[in-house]
Motif scaffolding. Structure first.
Motif, mmCIF file in Angstrom:
data_model
loop_
_atom_site.group_PDB
_atom_site.id
_atom_site.type_symbol
_atom_site.label_atom_id
_atom_site.label_comp_id
_atom_site.label_asym_id
_atom_site.label_seq_id
_atom_site.Cartn_x
_atom_site.Cartn_y
_atom_site.Cartn_z
ATOM 1 N N LYS A 1 0.823 -1.214 0.000
ATOM 2 C CA LYS A 1 0.000 0.000 0.000
ATOM 3 C C LYS A 1 0.860 1.267 0.000
ATOM 4 O O LYS A 1 1.809 1.371 0.760
ATOM 5 C CB LYS A 1 -0.940 0.005 1.207
ATOM 6 N N ALA A 2 0.490 2.207 -0.867
ATOM 7 C CA ALA A 2 1.132 3.525 -0.989
ATOM 8 C C ALA A 2 2.519 3.478 -1.628
ATOM 9 O O ALA A 2 3.230 4.480 -1.628
ATOM 10 C CB ALA A 2 1.215 4.242 0.366
ATOM 11 N N MET A 3 2.910 2.317 -2.172
ATOM 12 C CA MET A 3 4.253 2.187 -2.766
ATOM 13 C C MET A 3 4.180 1.651 -4.194
ATOM 14 O O MET A 3 3.368 0.776 -4.488
ATOM 15 C CB MET A 3 5.104 1.219 -1.939
ATOM 16 N N ARG B 1 0.909 4.853 7.158
ATOM 17 C CA ARG B 1 -0.363 5.484 6.787
ATOM 18 C C ARG B 1 -1.054 6.137 7.981
ATOM 19 O O ARG B 1 -1.942 6.958 7.807
ATOM 20 C CB ARG B 1 -1.300 4.448 6.136
ATOM 21 N N THR B 2 -0.652 5.736 9.203
ATOM 22 C CA THR B 2 -1.290 6.315 10.388
ATOM 23 C C THR B 2 -0.368 7.299 11.116
ATOM 24 O O THR B 2 -0.635 7.689 12.241
ATOM 25 C CB THR B 2 -1.738 5.208 11.364
ATOM 26 N N ILE C 1 0.352 11.929 -0.304
ATOM 27 C CA ILE C 1 1.819 11.874 -0.249
ATOM 28 C C ILE C 1 2.300 11.516 1.160
ATOM 29 O O ILE C 1 3.387 10.969 1.327
ATOM 30 C CB ILE C 1 2.451 13.192 -0.746
ATOM 31 N N SER C 2 1.485 11.806 2.161
ATOM 32 C CA SER C 2 1.877 11.487 3.538
ATOM 33 C C SER C 2 2.117 9.985 3.703
ATOM 34 O O SER C 2 3.192 9.558 4.131
ATOM 35 C CB SER C 2 0.781 11.956 4.500
ATOM 36 N N GLY C 3 1.130 9.170 3.332
ATOM 37 C CA GLY C 3 1.283 7.718 3.433
ATOM 38 C C GLY C 3 2.414 7.192 2.558
ATOM 39 O O GLY C 3 3.123 6.266 2.940
ATOM 40 N N HIS D 1 9.776 5.623 4.106
ATOM 41 C CA HIS D 1 10.757 5.742 5.191
ATOM 42 C C HIS D 1 10.769 4.488 6.065
ATOM 43 O O HIS D 1 11.843 3.946 6.377
ATOM 44 C CB HIS D 1 10.477 6.960 6.077
ATOM 45 N N ASN D 2 9.590 4.026 6.487
ATOM 46 C CA ASN D 2 9.530 2.860 7.385
ATOM 47 C C ASN D 2 10.114 1.615 6.734
ATOM 48 O O ASN D 2 10.873 0.864 7.364
ATOM 49 C CB ASN D 2 8.089 2.601 7.829
#
Length: 375
Positions: free
Chosen positions: A42-44, A275-276, A327-329, A335-336
């Motif tokens: 997700k998000a990648m 995402r959170t 873009i936040s997620g 990064h994570n």
């Protein structure tokens, strides 16, 4: 076609480093596998996941069999082509999700009947059907179909469940057949009871697998109990095959598992936390949603080379999270995942250099310092 193999390069105490060879490429161990539940992390973008250093992804049998269906993915050229990921993929068996997500399930010796969490449609998942689905998906590492009881549970319940999982392991092995270049992993069960873990390991070894998972942990028993099991469970499994701890975990869970002889792990935590607004750094966990970051021009972690840290301030990351911008997620997940892969590389280097004990002490000391002081 090259075959599936595992070679150990170095050990340091119980910690091990080596390489799993597959026709789709090498997996450096200890390995962390990002979770691509529905054929996406997700998000990648897949190439971004590869850029973090991931050698292998996990795909989810339960979710993919329901949507878009394994048959559709097979018709479109298999999971690797479908999701544009050309390195190895491990698929889980669907057992855990059936137990935790599916409604109205009925468990019998044959398998599990359940209602889809998407549309309520009825399905039957058996060891044979799980092997068929995973073959249609075309994954490189296939997991046996097992039952994973939630802990804590009565010992007789855990024992009965483990023995059925061992019968299902044999059926999975029979149904998997001979597939050169593809591997089948057995899954040890037995909760937190050493004698049941031993019985399970013996049953799996007598069937014979390409790798072995320690299953049924990280399901509510807590870190202390999990480490208690990992103090003995990996040693019950063959030393010349990869050992995979399913569904783990937080950075200190991962380091503790590697210290106890685990080679592979997977977890949704780095992507879900991204995402959170929860960020993992060498100084511990940062919550980007906190007001202290609103005017902070500094990066999340000045020694990190990921795009979030290289190009954006804490203030910006705080703003886009608060504004619920996509873009936040994307940035926090990147990064994570980058941090997790750096963690694995650090451990591989330390084990190879015989400095793992010192590396571990540094890891814990750095995290104990906590985040940098607010401005």
């Amino acid at each position: 076609m090259s075959t599936f193999s595992f070679s150990l390069d170095a050990t340091d105490g119980s910690a091990r480093t080596g390489v799993i060879d597959t026709p789709r490429g090498q997996i450096r161990t200890p390995a962390f596998m990002p979770v691509g539940t529905a054929a996406t992390v997700k998000a990648m973008m897949p190439e971004s996941v590869a850029a973090t250093g991931a050698d292998i992804l996990l795909g989810n049998t339960y979710h993919l069999m329901l949507r878009p269906t394994a048959e559709r993915i097979a018709a479109l050229g298999g999971l690797h082509k479908f999701m544009n990921w050309h390195k190895p993929i491990l698929t889980d068996s669907g057992g855990f999700q059936v137990m935790s997500l599916a409604g109205l399930r009925k468990l019998t010796e044959e398998g599990v009947k359940f209602a889809s969490h998407i549309d309520g449609s009825r399905h039957m998942l058996t060891p044979e059907r799980s092997m068929e689905i995973q073959k249609l998906l075309g994954s490189d590492i296939v997991m046996c179909f097992d039952e994973c009881p939630a802990l804590p549970a009565e010992e007789k319940v855990v024992a009965s469940s483990m023995r059925m999982s061992m019968r299902w392991a044999q059926r999975s092995r029979d149904a998997f057949g001979d597939r050169p270049g593809h591997a089948l992993f057995g899954i040890q069960q037995g909760g937190v009871t050493q004698s049941l873990r031993e019985e399970s390991a013996e049953a799996l070894k007598s069937i014979g697998f390409d790798g072995y998972a320690v299953g049924g942990l990280a399901v509510g028993e807590g870190q202390e109990a999990m480490f208690g099991v990992l103090d003995y469970a990996p040693d019950m499994l063959p030393t010349d095959k990869p050992r995979y701890l399913m569904g783990v975990g937080k950075p200190d869970d991962i380091v503790g598992a590697v210290a106890r002889g685990i080679d592979m792990m997977d977890c949704v935590l780095p992507s879900r936390s991204g995402r959170t607004g929860q960020v993992f750094t060498r100084n511990g966990v940062v919550n980007i949603k906190n007001a202290r970051h609103a005017d902070d021009p500094r990066p999340l972690d000045e020694s990190c080379t990921c795009p979030a840290c290289s190009n954006y301030s804490r203030a910006y990351l705080h703003h886009v999270f608060r504004s619920q911008e996509m873009i936040s997620g994307m940035l926090l997940t990147w990064h994570n995942l980058h941090y997790y892969q750096e963690l694995m590389q650090g451990m591989r280097d330390a084990i190879a250099g015989g400095t793992f004990t010192a590396w571990q002490a540094d890891f814990h000391a750095q995290r104990a310092k906590g985040d940098i002081e607010p401005l």
